[in-house]
Design an enzyme around this catalytic site. Structure first.
Site, PDB file in Angstrom:
ATOM      1  CG  LEU A 111       4.806  32.977  50.626  1.00 23.38           C
ATOM      2  CD1 LEU A 111       4.054  33.289  49.343  1.00 23.38           C
ATOM      3  CD2 LEU A 111       4.661  31.524  50.971  1.00 23.38           C
ATOM      4  CG  HIS A 112       8.302  38.356  52.188  1.00 20.86           C
ATOM      5  ND1 HIS A 112       9.641  38.112  52.109  1.00 20.86           N
ATOM      6  CD2 HIS A 112       7.900  37.867  53.379  1.00 20.86           C
ATOM      7  CE1 HIS A 112      10.038  37.498  53.209  1.00 20.86           C
ATOM      8  NE2 HIS A 112       9.007  37.341  53.993  1.00 20.86           N
ATOM      9  CB  ALA A 113       5.663  42.113  48.631  1.00 21.17           C
TER      10      ALA A 113
END
Lengths: 90, 555
Positions: free
Chosen positions: A14-16
């Site tokens: 759950l990044h970028a």
């Protein structure tokens, strides 16, 4: 209150780009939405800083929660974002 | 030689001279003093703070729309979301409500989130820099001071900065920057590589460079490594006259590189993106000696697909149908963290950590995907060669060669940048078809001197006899050995490398004409004599002088 457990399929966690898409989608909803990692307090799903701070990785499960009209649809949409393996540029 | 008064000295990393007024990169926004209070109208103060954040968000969205690539777009877009973050806004309101002035309230609200991100892994730590940038923009707006970043100017100027990050330069207009001067950085820093790629003169590791006042005219000599303050018109003319030589060389017809007596030494280009191919051809490159593919992956959320990768590789192969194109597989880690290749554990010394081939061994599917894309691009295009970065021993080079052959790629090679690999080059040579020495990293590891450290730039000097010894081991191991570090761009050192047995030289395209001309002036024996003289020296400075003396005898 509607709750949903979702496994993060995105390779980058759950990044970028997935995080940006997730937060933008949550922010459009009128009601409060939270996301939580097991054993930790839920955080505001409309906050990119809170969501990045979760540091949730590929393969981890999170719990989404929202209440009120349209909560079910919103969680469906958010779940589909987290279930995608890759996120092309819109 | 004593410096004239009013002159600063650093390390010249991109040749040529440039003269113009200083424009400092606005890099520091002052921290609003703790305890700063507002006048009592909390509602108005909060409105001002939130308006500043919204203004920042809007300008970042606007920048995102102009970003030249997906990577820049995604970073700027995420930064806009940070500026509009509801939790951040709540933190600002809460602080203003108890009397804290808007700039300080914004600063403190960011600090609360900053700690959470900074404690996490390398990927999030990189986002801290993004967050700080958003904070500085908002605080700057509230304090009425200039917004951080590369200054806007319609007139040509000399860009002065503490250091330049890839994000700073994403929107840089090379037409208006006549030279770079930075306080930090060494010959292999991003500033140096960018400057050479753009053909902009640059001097790095200049102490106190950022104390130069905006508007002061300076003459930057990227060859000598000097920054002269308020130069006389005759100084500027003299510098322009000196610059004629390289431009005259640039205009010389390009032929194949080699020594005067006919030893062929292909002169190749280091490229980062397919857009660099035009410059490579314009400067007479015979092929590509280093295609840094990580820039296809950098700041991407996902691994680029086979078709996208293959197209980028094919473009390079098609630009040089008769030459070699050496593609380096993904060199991630260290200063180039990727979200889909996080290190397995926190790395206090990333340059000594899980990077290059080490990282790909943990993610074989990413290596296999890239090799498949390369095989697709290489079908019907015979110039393709593939090499691995950060290889330490023969077991690693053998495993990489096997992965290449499994993918149908039959010319695998490895980079020699770890001293252990140079020392045991004969073992590695039995497993692969060629070597390519990366002088930048080899110097970093041989001298235990971080490439990012400006204070250690003298230890990054490729003329160090210890480095020349390691190159000689690699060049004499039995397979063709090229050099693709920035060391190959120095015309005199290029002759020494050939004398050590190096078979090809790869460099920033703008350096090729001068290297071609120098090399064509010497026989192979003369190059060998220069190499022997350099290796017989005890310091980098005396090695350089000794080689120069040999090459200056009867041209």
């Amino acid at each position: 209150m509607t709750e949903r457990r979702v496994k993060i399929m995105s390779r980058v966690g759950l990044h970028a780009r997935p995080a940006a898409l997730f937060v933008q989608t949550a922010a459009k909803a009128p009601m409060d939405v939270t996301v939580a990692l097991d054993g930790r307090d839920p955080v505001n799903a409309k906050s990119i800083l809170a969501v990045l701070g979760l540091d949730a990785h590929h393969g981890e499960e999170v719990t989404l929660a929202a209440a009120g009209d349209g909560a079910e649809e919103l969680l469906n949409t958010l779940e589909s974002i987290l279930s995608q393996e890759e996120h092309g540029r819109a | 030689m004593p410096e004239p008064p009013g002159s600063l000295r650093g390390t010249g990393v991109s040749a040529g001279s440039g003269c113009g007024p200083v424009r400092r990169m606005v890099g520091t926004v002052p921290e609003p003093p703790a305890g700063a209070r507002h006048g009592g109208d909390a509602a108005a103060e909060a409105a001002a703070a939130l308006a500043a954040l919204e203004g920042v968000a809007a300008s970042l969205e606007d920048l995102a729309g102009h970003a030249p690539d997906d990577a820049g777009h995604d970073v700027l877009h995420a930064q806009a979301l940070m500026a509009r973050d509801p939790e951040l806004a709540a933190g600002v309101r809460a602080r203003v409500a108890v009397g804290i002035a808007a700039p300080r309230a914004v600063f403190e609200a960011f600090a609360a989130h900053r700690e959470a991100l900074a404690a996490a892994d390398a990927y999030l730590a990189a986002r801290v820099a993004d967050l700080d940038d958003v904070r500085d923009r908002a605080v700057a707006a509230l304090l009425g001071v200039p917004v951080p970043g590369v200054p806007a100017s319609d007139e040509p100027f000399v860009l002065v900065a503490r250091d330049l990050a890839p994000a700073d330069t994403a929107l840089l207009d090379p037409a208006t920057v006549v030279a770079f001067v930075t306080e930090n950085g060494g010959p292999t820093s991003h500033t140096a590589i960018l400057a050479r790629a753009l053909g902009v003169p640059a001097v790095v590791a200049v102490p106190d460079a950022t104390t130069l006042a905006d508007g002061v005219v300076v003459l930057v000599d990227g060859t000598a490594g000097t920054v002269q303050i308020a130069p006389s018109p005759s100084d500027v003319l003299a510098a322009r006259f000196r610059d004629r030589t390289p431009s005259h060389v640039s205009a010389a017809p390009a032929g194949p590189g080699g020594t005067r007596d006919g030893r062929r030494v292909p002169l190749l280009a280091n490229i980062t993106v397919p857009g660099d191919l035009a410059a490579a051809r314009a400067h007479g490159a015979e092929g590509v000696g280093l295609y840094r593919t990580e820039f296809l992956f950098l700041d991407r959320a996902d691994v680029p697909g086979t078709a996208e990768q293959a197209a980028a590789y094919a473009e390079a192969l098609d630009a040089f149908p008769d030459g070699d194109v050496v593609v380096r597989v993904l060199d991630a880690g260290a200063d180039k963290p990727l979200p889909f290749l996080p290190p397995s554990a926190p790395e206090p010394n990333p340059a000594l950590g899980e990077r290059g081939l080490r990282m790909l061994r943990r993610h074989p599917e990413i290596l296999a995907g890239q090799l498949a894309a390369l095989a697709k691009a290489g079908a019907g295009r015979p110039g393709l060669r593939v090499m691995a970065p950060m290889v330490t021993g023969a077991d690693e080079s053998a495993a990489f060669a096997a992965a290449c052959r499994d993918a149908g790629l039959d010319r695998p090679g490895v980079m020699i940048e770890v001293p252990a690999a140079a020392l045991r080059a004969r073992d590695l040579a039995r497993t692969v078809e060629f070597f390519s020495v990366g002088t930048n990293d080899l110097a970093q590891y041989a001298c235990a001197a971080d490439r990012q450290s400006g204070a250690l730039s003298r230890l990054h000097d490729p003329w160090q006899p210890a480095l020349l010894d390691l190159v000689a081991l690699a060049a004499g191991a039995g397979v063709p050995c090229g050099v693709c570090g920035e060391g190959a761009a120095d015309p005199i050192l290029a002759c020494v490398l050939v004398g050590l047995g190096v078979a090809s030289l790869s460099m920033a395209p703008t350096a090729i004409p001068a290297v071609r001309e120098e090399l064509a002036g010497h026989t192979l024996d003369r190059c060998r004599a220069a190499a022997a003289a350099a290796r017989a020296s005890r310091t980098a400075a005396t090695a350089r002088a000794a080689a120069r003396a040999v090459l200056a005898r009867r041209r």
